[in-house]
Design a protein around this motif. Structure first.
Motif, PDB file in Angstrom:
ATOM      1  N   GLY A   1       0.807  -1.221   0.000  1.00 45.42           N
ATOM      2  CA  GLY A   1       0.000   0.000   0.000  1.00 45.42           C
ATOM      3  C   GLY A   1       0.835   1.263   0.000  1.00 45.42           C
ATOM      4  N   ASP A   2       0.317   2.287   0.620  1.00 41.57           N
ATOM      5  CA  ASP A   2       0.988   3.594   0.560  1.00 41.57           C
ATOM      6  C   ASP A   2       2.233   3.632   1.460  1.00 41.57           C
ATOM      7  OD1 ASP A   2       0.295   4.259   3.199  1.00 41.57           O
ATOM      8  OD2 ASP A   2      -1.562   5.228   2.577  1.00 41.57           O
ATOM      9  N   ILE A   3       2.894   4.755   1.465  1.00 37.95           N
ATOM     10  CA  ILE A   3       4.201   4.835   2.118  1.00 37.95           C
ATOM     11  C   ILE A   3       4.127   4.618   3.632  1.00 37.95           C
ATOM     12  CG2 ILE A   3       4.248   7.353   2.479  1.00 37.95           C
ATOM     13  CD1 ILE A   3       7.184   5.174   1.189  1.00 37.95           C
ATOM     14  N   THR A   4       2.936   4.789   4.223  1.00 41.88           N
ATOM     15  CA  THR A   4       2.838   4.530   5.675  1.00 41.88           C
ATOM     16  C   THR A   4       3.094   3.061   6.005  1.00 41.88           C
ATOM     17  OG1 THR A   4       0.438   4.128   5.674  1.00 41.88           O
ATOM     18  CG2 THR A   4       1.168   6.411   5.993  1.00 41.88           C
ATOM     19  N   ALA A   5       2.965   2.183   5.026  1.00 38.04           N
ATOM     20  CA  ALA A   5       3.254   0.764   5.272  1.00 38.04           C
ATOM     21  C   ALA A   5       4.740   0.526   5.534  1.00 38.04           C
ATOM     22  CB  ALA A   5       2.776  -0.091   4.106  1.00 38.04           C
ATOM     23  N   ALA A   6       5.570   1.544   5.273  1.00 42.44           N
ATOM     24  CA  ALA A   6       6.993   1.413   5.608  1.00 42.44           C
ATOM     25  C   ALA A   6       7.189   1.209   7.112  1.00 42.44           C
ATOM     26  CB  ALA A   6       7.771   2.638   5.135  1.00 42.44           C
TER      27      ALA A   6
END
Lengths: 220, 220
Positions: A183-188
């Protein structure tokens, strides 16, 4: 393709050598133009390998890989320069590891934030894709070092950027069935937080030729 | 064996029902002696299922499973009472999840500490073993819901306690090849920090019938 690499450590050198061997033009960037590790790498890697400052590597690359240590990543990207990076894909390979308290390392940022998000927030014009940060550099360029099914996890805010990175990962041996888009970068946050587990496993096995596989059954 | 369960949520009820079906005498403990969820569970689970306070469950069990939500775990163990728990194995199944900011959850403790360590520090006479916290309750009692190789991760300060827990996990279907001992109780940081990833994966797949497999190659 023209690829910039930020960082002259084992991760940058290993990825750089592999990418040069695949026919890419790789510029390895460091803080100083006369970095000895970078020069030795370029000599060994041969035709297609060049060196320069962070800014030179960022300018040269169509895609740029951040292979600095996590504690220097934001500064390195700043030195690389948003003018040189805006609109380009930055693959963030780094992890916010803190070894100052010994092994296993802790994280300097986690849970409600991540290093990749910090980079994306600080440089909104860069297309940040988090990838490759959950395996050792040897495995990054040769997935066959680990037997059976195992995967890399990608995340980022832009689908097209992730598709481009998936292509590049495919050249390294990471076929589509080995890629999981979270998904989006928060999944980092999720993938950077795998590192404490990874470090414990490395200590247990005594080597780093391992990786995660997500075994998935049918819906309940 | 006599087993105490702290918590009447889906995790406690699922584990309790399976353990009763295997012939164990299970006492499910809750804050109040007249918990409706516990009473309904005991009625459905049948012979071998009993209910009571946290203290009663702790007293009845030779081994006790902490299946409370992470935010109430320390209080629940305190109510269970160190007099009832000292010298016994407490399997900490809980995770310090905070859903107050929505999905995916964050952790209330992580990185330099863990919930299991907090419990172990607060109650040094209890033999805390962290286990089962990285899979959904349905998978806890039926590993075959997930195909292929996948593992549970154990940690705790005492080898004999982990061996006893491994036996109990074996009865649930987690054979020895599916168990990975990560070391002392500080490794709970690593397994609790898998939860943010787990939550992202659950959102992606739309169900929770998945688990981690550690694919391991030979040393470099």
């Amino acid at each position: 393709m023209k690829i910039g690499i930020l960082g002259t450590g084992v991760v940058g050198r290993t990825l750089g050598t592999k990418l040069v061997s695949l026919g890419h033009a790789v510029t390895m960037g460091s803080r100083s133009e006369s970095n000895k590790a970078a020069a030795a790498w370029a000599k060994a890697a041969g035709k297609g390998a060049a060196t320069g400052t962070f800014a030179a590597a960022a300018k040269a690359g169509e895609v740029v890989l951040n292979c600095t240590s996590g504690q220097h990543a934001l500064e390195a990207v700043a030195l690389a320069g948003s003018d040189n990076l805006n609109g380009k894909i930055l693959v963030d390979v780094s992890n916010p590891l803190d070894f100052s308290h010994g092994m296993p390392p802790t994280l300097t940022v986690c849970n409600t934030d991540s290093l990749a998000e910090q980079i994306q927030r600080a440089f909104p014009g860069i297309r940040v894709v988090k990838a490759l940060n959950t395996v050792n550099s040897a495995v990054m360029v040769d997935p066959s070092l680990v037997p059976g099914e195992h995967e890399l996890f990608l995340c980022g805010n832009e689908r097209a950027a992730k598709a481009k990175v998936a292509e590049l990962l495919g050249e390294l041996g990471w076929t589509r069935d080995r890629l999981v888009d979270l998904g989006d970068i928060t999944a980092a946050r999720a993938t950077e937080m795998l590192l404490p587990f990874w470090a414990r496993a490395m200590t247990k096995f005594g080597h780093a030729n391992f990786n995660f596989h997500l075994a998935v059954g049918g819906p309940a």
